[in-house]
Design a protein around this motif. Sequence first.
Motif, PDB file in Angstrom:
ATOM      1  N   ALA A 563       0.832  -1.205   0.000  1.00  0.00           N
ATOM      2  CA  ALA A 563       0.000   0.000   0.000  1.00  0.00           C
ATOM      3  C   ALA A 563       0.867   1.255   0.000  1.00  0.00           C
ATOM      4  N   ALA A 564       1.907   1.267   0.824  1.00  0.00           N
ATOM      5  CA  ALA A 564       2.799   2.419   0.846  1.00  0.00           C
ATOM      6  C   ALA A 564       3.559   2.554  -0.468  1.00  0.00           C
ATOM      7  N   LEU A 565       3.985   1.426  -1.020  1.00  0.00           N
ATOM      8  CA  LEU A 565       4.682   1.445  -2.307  1.00  0.00           C
ATOM      9  C   LEU A 565       3.790   2.045  -3.394  1.00  0.00           C
ATOM     10  N   ALA A 566       2.524   1.663  -3.381  1.00  0.00           N
ATOM     11  CA  ALA A 566       1.591   2.173  -4.391  1.00  0.00           C
ATOM     12  C   ALA A 566       1.426   3.677  -4.275  1.00  0.00           C
ATOM     13  N   VAL A 567       1.278   4.186  -3.058  1.00  0.00           N
ATOM     14  CA  VAL A 567       1.083   5.622  -2.855  1.00  0.00           C
ATOM     15  C   VAL A 567       2.328   6.406  -3.259  1.00  0.00           C
ATOM     16  N   LEU A 568       3.505   5.860  -2.962  1.00  0.00           N
ATOM     17  CA  LEU A 568       4.745   6.575  -3.246  1.00  0.00           C
ATOM     18  C   LEU A 568       5.128   6.520  -4.721  1.00  0.00           C
ATOM     19  N   ARG A 569       4.896   5.390  -5.382  1.00  0.00           N
ATOM     20  CA  ARG A 569       5.393   5.233  -6.754  1.00  0.00           C
ATOM     21  C   ARG A 569       4.320   5.405  -7.812  1.00  0.00           C
ATOM     22  N   ARG A 570       3.057   5.372  -7.417  1.00  0.00           N
ATOM     23  CA  ARG A 570       1.992   5.602  -8.390  1.00  0.00           C
ATOM     24  C   ARG A 570       0.984   6.637  -7.870  1.00  0.00           C
ATOM     25  N   PRO A 571       1.473   7.854  -7.563  1.00  0.00           N
ATOM     26  CA  PRO A 571       0.539   8.887  -7.098  1.00  0.00           C
ATOM     27  C   PRO A 571      -0.459   9.291  -8.173  1.00  0.00           C
TER      28      PRO A 571
END
Length: 686
Positions: A563-571
């Motif tokens: 979830a954090a990866l998604a927010v950081l790399r696919r804003p």
Amino acid sequence: MDFPELATRTRTFSAGAPRAVTVSADGDRVVFLRSAGTQDPVDQLWVYDVPARAERLVFDPAGPVGIDGYATDPAGRIAAFTVAGRLFTADLRAREVTGHPTAGPARDPRPDPTGGKVGYLTDGTLRIRDLDAGGEDVLLAGEAGSNGVAWGGAEWMATREFGRDRGYWWSPDGRYVLAARVDTSRVPKITMFDPADPQAPARAQSLPLAGEANAQVTLHLLDLDGGWVDVHWDRETYPYLVSVSWTEAGGPLITVLRRLQQHGLVLAIDPRTGETQVHAELADPRWVSPVPGTPCHLPDGRVLIGGELAHDGYDARCLFADGTLLTPPALYVRRVCGRIPALTGGLDRPEFDLLVEASDTDPAEQHLFRVSAHAGSAGIDAQRLTTAPGWHTGAVGGDTVVVGTRSLDHAGIRWAVYLAGDRCGELRSHAAAPPTAPRPALERITDRRLPAAVLYPRAHVAGRRLPVLLDVDGAPGGQQVVADRAAWVVRQWWADAGFAVVVVDNRGTPGVAPSFEKVVHRRVADVVLADQVDGVQALAEKHPDLDLDRLAVRGWEFGGWLAALAVLRRPDMFGCGVAGTPIVDWHLAPTAYAERYLGLPADAADVYAHHGLLESAAEPPVRPGDARPLLILTDLADAAVLPAHALRLSAALLHAGRPHAVLPVTGAPRPMSLPAELDFVRRHLA
């Protein structure tokens, strides 16, 4: 009572349901644990008497602490268990329970095959107690004053990563014990404390982190008369002891793996000398995945082994007996439950078949199969025993098979007892029914045939656009799209709060095929995130009510990292995220877990950096609007996913000026954080 509180009090609607089901060797007794009510956490020991077709209570702890687990002798005549460190044994035929004095708080008691003795662990020692009147308590193995050495237990890594939760095994005649000695003196120590209880002393705990030293595990054959034989194998090359089996059908078998888990051996132990002989090799260029319930000796002397078949056009998870394939390639074998009498026999055929849990056409379902232990001229024979859609588990003894069924059509798990193929009873459940009956739409999407599901609010009207919550796990071994209502109850709560809830099983999750699982090797982040993004976009094309302009992502542990990866790399895709106890720095992940998928940190520094979150979190957003809010939940007393992960992530986000919040959830059951999660998503997704 609102849903989070109800889910907490009912143990997510599982309190009162039968669990830990086993069957005696003669099939006359089905043993299980069950509490008395929907909100009762105290498990009692029960027996279903198959000839009498009746349940009978064996032991009620009658206090605030219940029975965590139990063990029986192979015949299922004696059960041993502990309650708050006190040792008990039960005669399951007479339903008589006896308490026994011990040298200290007891755990993991196990009767010997004769039913005359019981072993137990206390304070790092392995002790044997004679069950006869006035019997003695004998120290079988232990080291007084030892620092970091314990006998008879499973080390933390074995339990968490390999599913081995025990560390000693009786010989079939009850004269010997094969025991593990675990030395954690070289393992890095971490200091844990509970900030909510500042007067409680801090505790040092051994935790093997990626690239660091593991516990040293050795095996020893201990004679009850005082003899001692060491078991020999190349422990430097094969440090992981994954499984141990010792039955009346043959001598002890062990499975050992290299540190990176790409190669393993099935070893036969000579009980007289402790020498080992290679029976089979396990190899995979990514990692080896042994099948639970294997290896083991079959009654005819062959050795049953489970593993992947990935050559000559095969992409399967199969069973073999001395190298002969027993299961069809279309069957994805998950576990071997045991042996059942064969439907047909003869001089050239074994008199037994295998009861196996597996998936065939639909990875969202698990069924029970009767697998012939003989692969002759007639070919491979696997007969599906369960027909209703759902997720089925099994236990077997003699002619008795107990089937546990979870389904989208009913709440909880239903246990049915079959004798010689005919249904003869059931194990009653007192579990509470959830307040909703979720009906997710399960499907396969994209050219990768990713299992996926969409869940709508109960009052949803077609044509009304909904914000979307992508509820992720994504972990290897973390299959989520299953035909089991229990998997969707919390998600239905989110849906009824006004969301279309989407779940995608990316590559790396089990159930489809070995190649589907293992393509993530050394590139977990890229594969998993790409599959989640592609999956939610594909679902939006098929479900026009999904509004991807309002897309949130939520997950815990590996799912929290994702979830954090998604927010950081696919804003560009995600408006906000909720990361529960996320893995942030893979150097702080356990050895066997991190190294299985990413390799050794010394050899793969760039891989670890790419999979960590700190570099992305520390980069200031190009535009202020690109910084998507993130809620980080952390248990400050959690030794599995260290709070250092969340605190380091928060520090990096704070330094970069990225909006986020941190919510400590120390000691709180997971459902209790749901209102805070919902409030965060609603505020930041609008």
